[in-house]
Motif scaffolding. Structure first.
Motif, mmCIF file in Angstrom:
data_model
loop_
_atom_site.group_PDB
_atom_site.id
_atom_site.type_symbol
_atom_site.label_atom_id
_atom_site.label_comp_id
_atom_site.label_asym_id
_atom_site.label_seq_id
_atom_site.Cartn_x
_atom_site.Cartn_y
_atom_site.Cartn_z
ATOM 1 N N PRO A 253 0.816 -1.224 0.000
ATOM 2 C CA PRO A 253 0.000 0.000 0.000
ATOM 3 C C PRO A 253 0.846 1.269 0.000
ATOM 4 C CG PRO A 253 0.070 -0.942 2.196
ATOM 5 C CD PRO A 253 0.770 -1.925 1.294
ATOM 6 N N PHE A 254 1.541 1.535 -1.129
ATOM 7 C CA PHE A 254 2.302 2.768 -1.232
ATOM 8 C C PHE A 254 1.362 3.921 -1.579
ATOM 9 C CE2 PHE A 254 5.839 -0.174 -2.334
ATOM 10 C CZ PHE A 254 6.646 0.145 -1.256
ATOM 11 N N PRO A 255 1.518 5.068 -0.937
ATOM 12 C CA PRO A 255 0.669 6.215 -1.252
ATOM 13 C C PRO A 255 1.178 6.981 -2.465
ATOM 14 C CG PRO A 255 2.170 6.792 0.510
ATOM 15 C CD PRO A 255 2.434 5.336 0.178
ATOM 16 N N GLU A 256 0.329 7.817 -3.001
ATOM 17 C CA GLU A 256 0.693 8.801 -4.023
ATOM 18 C C GLU A 256 1.379 8.183 -5.239
ATOM 19 O OE1 GLU A 256 2.963 11.857 -2.182
ATOM 20 O OE2 GLU A 256 1.418 12.371 -0.747
ATOM 21 N N LEU A 257 0.798 7.127 -5.773
ATOM 22 C CA LEU A 257 1.323 6.534 -6.992
ATOM 23 C C LEU A 257 0.629 7.152 -8.194
ATOM 24 C CD1 LEU A 257 1.520 2.781 -5.968
ATOM 25 C CD2 LEU A 257 3.331 4.479 -5.955
ATOM 26 N N THR A 258 1.383 7.376 -9.256
ATOM 27 C CA THR A 258 0.846 8.014 -10.451
ATOM 28 C C THR A 258 0.395 6.959 -11.450
ATOM 29 O OG1 THR A 258 2.377 9.860 -10.154
ATOM 30 C CG2 THR A 258 1.343 9.618 -12.328
ATOM 31 N N PRO A 259 -0.894 6.934 -11.822
ATOM 32 C CA PRO A 259 -1.330 5.952 -12.814
ATOM 33 C C PRO A 259 -0.825 6.307 -14.204
ATOM 34 C CG PRO A 259 -3.137 7.417 -12.255
ATOM 35 C CD PRO A 259 -1.992 7.775 -11.343
ATOM 36 N N GLU A 260 -0.471 5.288 -14.986
ATOM 37 C CA GLU A 260 -0.003 5.508 -16.351
ATOM 38 C C GLU A 260 -0.414 4.316 -17.195
ATOM 39 O OE1 GLU A 260 4.301 5.844 -18.536
ATOM 40 O OE2 GLU A 260 3.944 7.116 -16.794
ATOM 41 N N GLN A 261 -0.929 4.593 -18.386
ATOM 42 C CA GLN A 261 -1.351 3.522 -19.272
ATOM 43 C C GLN A 261 -0.130 2.861 -19.900
ATOM 44 O OE1 GLN A 261 -4.548 2.886 -19.322
ATOM 45 N NE2 GLN A 261 -4.518 1.135 -20.705
ATOM 46 N N VAL A 262 -0.002 1.545 -19.732
ATOM 47 C CA VAL A 262 1.085 0.768 -20.317
ATOM 48 C C VAL A 262 0.455 -0.337 -21.145
ATOM 49 C CG1 VAL A 262 3.127 -0.627 -19.886
ATOM 50 C CG2 VAL A 262 2.575 1.270 -18.350
ATOM 51 N N ARG A 263 0.584 -0.207 -22.468
ATOM 52 C CA ARG A 263 -0.088 -1.110 -23.397
ATOM 53 C C ARG A 263 -1.585 -1.109 -23.098
ATOM 54 N NH1 ARG A 263 4.904 -3.361 -22.175
ATOM 55 N NH2 ARG A 263 6.263 -3.613 -23.981
ATOM 56 N N ASP A 264 -2.156 -2.238 -22.682
ATOM 57 C CA ASP A 264 -3.607 -2.303 -22.521
ATOM 58 C C ASP A 264 -4.052 -2.269 -21.068
ATOM 59 O OD1 ASP A 264 -3.977 -2.493 -25.282
ATOM 60 O OD2 ASP A 264 -3.648 -4.661 -25.242
ATOM 61 N N GLU A 265 -3.187 -1.831 -20.168
ATOM 62 C CA GLU A 265 -3.580 -1.807 -18.771
ATOM 63 C C GLU A 265 -2.992 -0.589 -18.076
ATOM 64 O OE1 GLU A 265 -1.926 -4.798 -16.190
ATOM 65 O OE2 GLU A 265 -0.216 -5.092 -17.511
ATOM 66 N N THR A 266 -3.577 -0.254 -16.933
ATOM 67 C CA THR A 266 -3.087 0.863 -16.143
ATOM 68 C C THR A 266 -2.098 0.350 -15.109
ATOM 69 O OG1 THR A 266 -5.142 2.101 -16.416
ATOM 70 C CG2 THR A 266 -3.718 2.735 -14.590
ATOM 71 N N LYS A 267 -0.899 0.933 -15.104
ATOM 72 C CA LYS A 267 0.088 0.630 -14.078
ATOM 73 C C LYS A 267 0.341 1.896 -13.269
ATOM 74 C CE LYS A 267 2.449 -3.391 -15.937
ATOM 75 N NZ LYS A 267 3.763 -4.042 -16.160
ATOM 76 N N PHE A 268 1.077 1.718 -12.178
ATOM 77 C CA PHE A 268 1.313 2.829 -11.276
ATOM 78 C C PHE A 268 2.811 3.062 -11.134
ATOM 79 C CE2 PHE A 268 -2.865 1.332 -10.453
ATOM 80 C CZ PHE A 268 -3.600 2.456 -10.135
ATOM 81 N N VAL A 269 3.189 4.338 -11.242
ATOM 82 C CA VAL A 269 4.594 4.719 -11.198
ATOM 83 C C VAL A 269 5.015 4.898 -9.746
ATOM 84 C CG1 VAL A 269 6.302 6.431 -11.889
ATOM 85 C CG2 VAL A 269 4.422 5.847 -13.435
ATOM 86 N N LEU A 270 6.045 4.163 -9.358
ATOM 87 C CA LEU A 270 6.607 4.273 -8.020
ATOM 88 C C LEU A 270 7.988 4.903 -8.136
ATOM 89 C CD1 LEU A 270 6.655 3.664 -4.971
ATOM 90 C CD2 LEU A 270 7.561 1.398 -5.534
ATOM 91 N N ASP A 271 8.156 6.099 -7.584
ATOM 92 C CA ASP A 271 9.443 6.785 -7.593
ATOM 93 C C ASP A 271 10.108 6.561 -6.242
ATOM 94 O OD1 ASP A 271 11.631 8.412 -7.765
ATOM 95 O OD2 ASP A 271 10.556 10.176 -8.479
ATOM 96 N N LEU A 272 11.140 5.729 -6.229
ATOM 97 C CA LEU A 272 11.801 5.389 -4.974
ATOM 98 C C LEU A 272 12.555 6.566 -4.372
ATOM 99 C CD1 LEU A 272 13.120 1.789 -5.706
ATOM 100 C CD2 LEU A 272 11.153 2.464 -4.331
ATOM 101 N N HIS A 273 12.843 7.602 -5.162
ATOM 102 C CA HIS A 273 13.443 8.809 -4.584
ATOM 103 C C HIS A 273 12.532 9.383 -3.504
ATOM 104 C CE1 HIS A 273 15.609 8.855 -8.537
ATOM 105 N NE2 HIS A 273 16.604 9.222 -7.763
ATOM 106 N N GLN A 274 11.226 9.325 -3.742
ATOM 107 C CA GLN A 274 10.278 9.891 -2.788
ATOM 108 C C GLN A 274 10.109 9.003 -1.565
ATOM 109 O OE1 GLN A 274 6.666 10.620 -4.972
ATOM 110 N NE2 GLN A 274 7.657 11.982 -6.442
ATOM 111 N N LEU A 275 10.287 7.698 -1.757
ATOM 112 C CA LEU A 275 10.152 6.769 -0.638
ATOM 113 C C LEU A 275 11.399 6.779 0.234
ATOM 114 C CD1 LEU A 275 8.419 4.524 0.674
ATOM 115 C CD2 LEU A 275 9.638 2.891 -0.792
ATOM 116 N N ASP A 276 12.571 6.611 -0.391
ATOM 117 C CA ASP A 276 13.849 6.598 0.324
ATOM 118 C C ASP A 276 14.949 6.678 -0.729
ATOM 119 O OD1 ASP A 276 16.171 6.116 1.724
ATOM 120 O OD2 ASP A 276 15.394 4.414 2.857
ATOM 121 N N SER A 277 15.625 7.807 -0.809
ATOM 122 C CA SER A 277 16.597 8.024 -1.885
ATOM 123 C C SER A 277 17.779 7.064 -1.807
ATOM 124 C CB SER A 277 17.106 9.471 -1.858
ATOM 125 O OG SER A 277 17.770 9.744 -0.635
ATOM 126 N N THR A 278 18.045 6.466 -0.626
ATOM 127 C CA THR A 278 19.168 5.533 -0.531
ATOM 128 C C THR A 278 18.858 4.197 -1.197
ATOM 129 O OG1 THR A 278 18.471 4.651 1.624
ATOM 130 C CG2 THR A 278 19.912 6.587 1.633
#
Length: 375
Positions: A253-278
């Motif tokens: 359950p990661f918060p604030e994920l950005t939905p993005e259409q990838v081929r025929d389905e919606t995926k969610f972008v997880l930017d690990l910089h925002q979670l923990d840059s290390t």
């Protein structure tokens, strides 16, 4: 005298082609994987896109050459198209031949690029230019990734992870990117890199996330690994750095994920910089050791690893890499990939349903030693 006359009467001339209105008086420069990029426009606001694009590429030593040039002309079309949709990809018409390509962005713009020259010009409606996130996602990154593969870089469609070890310099563990260091840092010459290649929806991104959250690895990229020749050896860099795309049912359950259409389905972008840059490896690396795994699900609880052949590996590469189909570009792409394949350990990684078992099995394999990239 004649020049003075022209200057005197120029304001009275009709600007039929809108050349004066589109004069690129604003500019930004930044680097992507060590390559200099100059972006100009008649509209200062659209250049914010540089701040969104630059962090998605690896910090790397400056590369020789002229770099890439992008001009963005913001100009209202005869009919106002209104606000652009959040997902422009289904509307984009891609065409190309030889060293040029064109992207038609529906009613919101068009872009022509000369890949060999590293130059592109885009004409965007003001409503699209006002959305720099969309401009970066749908246009600028497409231009830059194509420029890279036409100008000294090979590309593997793969996830790249860097093994964390006690010998890794503390500076490389900070995860900090500063404007003064971007593009001027020396490539890291150390460490083991794990590359995962897999068809769509095979569990590659989920596996990469498990390995990264175990803190045994840091994520370089979950999409494109770039290879280039340097004085220090074969350098690996990435795009997009530290970001992954996952299905909702694959995610904690990661918060604030950005939905993005990838081929025929919606995926969610997880930017690990925002979670923990290390958790992110921002810099290009010249690895000592490489493990390349052809990944697939096995539908069983346990994870299995066995050796892969050169033929099996090359087949996966040819069917799953590079967004170009010209013989010249493919020949250069394969030339740069060949030393990596010949010197890496090659595996089939059949992932099971037990998440902890996946991490443990991969760590066991990495601990068994590998062949040096310099052997």
């Amino acid at each position: 005298m004649l020049k003075d006359l022209y200057a005197k009467y120029r304001p009275q001339h009709e600007d039929f082609w809108h050349r004066r209105a589109l004069e690129p008086e604003f500019s930004r420069t930044f680097r992507v994987n060590g390559c200099l990029v100059e972006m100009t426009s008649n509209h200062a606001g659209v250049l914010i896109v540089a701040d969104l694009v630059a962090p998605q590429y690896s910090v790397a030593p400056p590369r020789p050459g002229a770099g890439f040039r992008l001009q963005i002309a913001v100009h209202a079309p005869p009919v106002d198209p209104g606000p652009p949709p959040e997902d422009l990809f289904p509307l984009i018409h891609y065409t190309g031949s030889g060293d040029w390509f064109n992207l038609h962005l529906g009613a919101w713009g068009t872009c022509f690029a000369d890949l060999r020259a590293g130059f592109g010009v885009a004409i965007l409606a003001p409503s699209l230019a006002a959305r720099p996130v969309l401009v970066a996602r749908h246009l600028i990154n497409t231009l830059l990734t194509n420029f890279l593969t036409r100008n000294g870089f090979a590309m593997l469609h793969a996830t790249g992870l860097v093994r964390v070890s006690s010998s890794m310099p503390s500076s490389s563990l900070s995860g900090v990117r500063t404007p003064n260091s971007r593009g001027f840092a020396k490539a890291k010459t150390a460490g083991r890199v794990l590359l995962l290649m897999a068809p769509h929806n095979s569990g590659k991104s989920t596996t990469a996330l498990r390995l990264t959250l175990s803190r045994a690895f840091r994520l370089l990229t979950d999409s494109m690994v770039y290879l280039s020749e340097t004085p220090d050896g074969l350098q690996l860099s990435g795009f997009p750095v530290g970001r992954g795309k996952l299905r909702r049912d694959s995610l904690p359950p990661f918060p604030e994920l950005t939905p993005e259409q990838v081929r025929d389905e919606t995926k969610f972008v997880l930017d690990l910089h925002q979670l923990d840059s290390t958790l992110v490896f921002d810099e290009a690396i010249v690895p000592d050791q490489i493990d390349l795994c052809l990944l697939k699900r096995n539908g069983q609880p346990k994870t299995f690893i066995q050796e892969a052949t050169l033929d099996e590996t090359w087949e996966a590469i040819l069917l799953n890499s590079l967004h170009d189909d010209t013989p010249e570009v493919w020949a250069e792409n394969l030339r740069l990939i060949e030393p990596l394949v010949n010197r890496a350990r090659l595996f089939h990684l059949e992932i099971g349903t037990e998440g902890n078992g996946i991490v443990e099995r991969i760590l066991e394999t990495c601990a068994e030693g590998s062949r040096s990239i310099g052997d």
